[in-house]
Write a protein that holds these residues in place. Structure first.
Motif, PDB file in Angstrom:
ATOM      1  N   UNK A  29      10.497  12.246 -10.181  1.00  0.00           N
ATOM      2  CA  UNK A  29       9.134  11.698 -10.122  1.00  0.00           C
ATOM      3  C   UNK A  29       9.008  10.486 -11.046  1.00  0.00           C
ATOM      4  N   UNK A  30       9.620  10.560 -12.222  1.00  0.00           N
ATOM      5  CA  UNK A  30       9.591   9.406 -13.129  1.00  0.00           C
ATOM      6  C   UNK A  30      10.332   8.223 -12.514  1.00  0.00           C
ATOM      7  N   UNK A  81       0.828  -1.207   0.000  1.00  0.00           N
ATOM      8  CA  UNK A  81       0.000   0.000   0.000  1.00  0.00           C
ATOM      9  C   UNK A  81       0.860   1.254   0.000  1.00  0.00           C
ATOM     10  N   UNK A  82       1.956   1.232   0.751  1.00  0.00           N
ATOM     11  CA  UNK A  82       2.861   2.379   0.755  1.00  0.00           C
ATOM     12  C   UNK A  82       3.495   2.581  -0.615  1.00  0.00           C
ATOM     13  N   UNK A  83       3.880   1.498  -1.262  1.00  0.00           N
ATOM     14  CA  UNK A  83       4.463   1.612  -2.600  1.00  0.00           C
ATOM     15  C   UNK A  83       3.452   2.184  -3.585  1.00  0.00           C
ATOM     16  N   UNK A  84       2.225   1.696  -3.513  1.00  0.00           N
ATOM     17  CA  UNK A  84       1.185   2.203  -4.417  1.00  0.00           C
ATOM     18  C   UNK A  84       0.897   3.668  -4.112  1.00  0.00           C
ATOM     19  N   UNK A  85       0.851   4.028  -2.823  1.00  0.00           N
ATOM     20  CA  UNK A  85       0.615   5.410  -2.431  1.00  0.00           C
ATOM     21  C   UNK A  85       1.704   6.323  -2.984  1.00  0.00           C
ATOM     22  N   UNK A  86       2.966   5.910  -2.856  1.00  0.00           N
ATOM     23  CA  UNK A  86       4.057   6.734  -3.356  1.00  0.00           C
ATOM     24  C   UNK A  86       4.015   6.844  -4.876  1.00  0.00           C
ATOM     25  N   UNK A 111      15.691  18.072  -9.317  1.00  0.00           N
ATOM     26  CA  UNK A 111      15.712  17.019 -10.346  1.00  0.00           C
ATOM     27  C   UNK A 111      14.315  16.605 -10.818  1.00  0.00           C
ATOM     28  N   UNK A 112      13.385  17.527 -10.788  1.00  0.00           N
ATOM     29  CA  UNK A 112      12.040  17.214 -11.260  1.00  0.00           C
ATOM     30  C   UNK A 112      11.939  17.566 -12.734  1.00  0.00           C
ATOM     31  N   UNK A 113      11.228  16.833 -13.517  1.00  0.00           N
ATOM     32  CA  UNK A 113      10.336  15.713 -13.244  1.00  0.00           C
ATOM     33  C   UNK A 113      11.029  14.354 -13.258  1.00  0.00           C
ATOM     34  N   UNK A 114      12.362  14.345 -13.402  1.00  0.00           N
ATOM     35  CA  UNK A 114      13.082  13.077 -13.518  1.00  0.00           C
ATOM     36  C   UNK A 114      12.980  12.237 -12.243  1.00  0.00           C
ATOM     37  N   UNK A 119       3.504  14.395 -11.717  1.00  0.00           N
ATOM     38  CA  UNK A 119       3.749  14.464 -13.160  1.00  0.00           C
ATOM     39  C   UNK A 119       2.587  15.119 -13.897  1.00  0.00           C
ATOM     40  N   UNK A 120       1.363  14.843 -13.462  1.00  0.00           N
ATOM     41  CA  UNK A 120       0.192  15.490 -14.062  1.00  0.00           C
ATOM     42  C   UNK A 120       0.176  16.979 -13.725  1.00  0.00           C
ATOM     43  N   UNK A 121       0.538  17.331 -12.489  1.00  0.00           N
ATOM     44  CA  UNK A 121       0.635  18.729 -12.086  1.00  0.00           C
ATOM     45  C   UNK A 121       1.682  19.448 -12.926  1.00  0.00           C
ATOM     46  N   UNK A 122       2.832  18.807 -13.109  1.00  0.00           N
ATOM     47  CA  UNK A 122       3.909  19.374 -13.906  1.00  0.00           C
ATOM     48  C   UNK A 122       3.446  19.625 -15.347  1.00  0.00           C
ATOM     49  N   UNK A 123       2.733  18.649 -15.895  1.00  0.00           N
ATOM     50  CA  UNK A 123       2.217  18.784 -17.264  1.00  0.00           C
ATOM     51  C   UNK A 123       1.189  19.920 -17.342  1.00  0.00           C
ATOM     52  N   UNK A 124       0.330  20.043 -16.325  1.00  0.00           N
ATOM     53  CA  UNK A 124      -0.672  21.114 -16.301  1.00  0.00           C
ATOM     54  C   UNK A 124       0.001  22.482 -16.209  1.00  0.00           C
ATOM     55  N   UNK A 125       1.070  22.580 -15.428  1.00  0.00           N
ATOM     56  CA  UNK A 125       1.812  23.842 -15.336  1.00  0.00           C
ATOM     57  C   UNK A 125       2.412  24.212 -16.684  1.00  0.00           C
TER      58      UNK A 125
END
Length: 167
Positions: free
Chosen positions: A135-136, A95-100, A130-133, A108-114
């Motif tokens: 996050x990827x 669950x923690x892995x899925x949450x992260x 080092x974003x968005x790298x 990444x969606x926020x970054x794309x929206x910006x």
């Protein structure tokens, strides 16, 4: 002589450090979990009695509930219940892995929206390194760990339905 002294010193010095570390981690988890439960109660997503606090602002009932949940650790006493606790730990870890991974995907969606709106990250109050790298990396890493963590059930002669479900 010197090696013997170093070994005896290490054997007498590290157990208290390990105990202090375990106590510190437990204290931190109780603090975070009780405040999260208190916050959920304030939002109406947990029972209302959990909003009661002491004069100093400590959410006493939330702390008590979290400590009662911590009693699940005593499941480790017998072999059968240790298996159940192991399943519980596996579920929490997954669950923690899925949450992260969801947090990374959301960023990444926020970054794309910006980018789509022409908003510079420099204008935001905080800008991660080092974003968005990063996050990827986090998204791919947690996704892989969530699905590869229980690979041993697929090895020859290791198949077991409960282990598959809880890995």
């Amino acid at each position: 002589m010197g090696v013997s002294f170093a070994c005896s010193f290490a054997l007498s010095f590290f157990p208290p450090l390990q105990l202090a570390s375990a106590f510190s981690a437990g204290n931190s988890y109780v603090y975070c979990a009780s405040r999260s439960l208190y916050g959920l109660a304030l939002e109406g997503k947990a029972p209302r009695f959990l909003t009661k606090t002491t004069r100093n602002g400590v959410p006493l009932y939330s702390v008590i509930v979290v400590l009662l949940i911590a009693l699940l650790s005593f499941l480790q006493v017998s072999n059968n219940s240790a298996k159940v606790l192991s399943w519980f730990v596996s579920l929490v870890t997954a669950s923690q892995l899925i949450n992260f991974s969801v947090m990374c995907f959301t960023f990444l969606r926020f970054y794309k929206a910006c980018q789509a709106q022409g908003l510079s990250r420099d204008s935001l109050p905080y800008k991660g390194f080092w974003q968005p790298y990063a996050a990827w990396y986090g998204l791919v890493g947690t996704f892989v760990m969530a699905f590869v963590g229980g690979y041993t059930v697929f090895l020859e002669g290791q198949w077991d339905v409960p282990n598959f479900l809880f890995s």
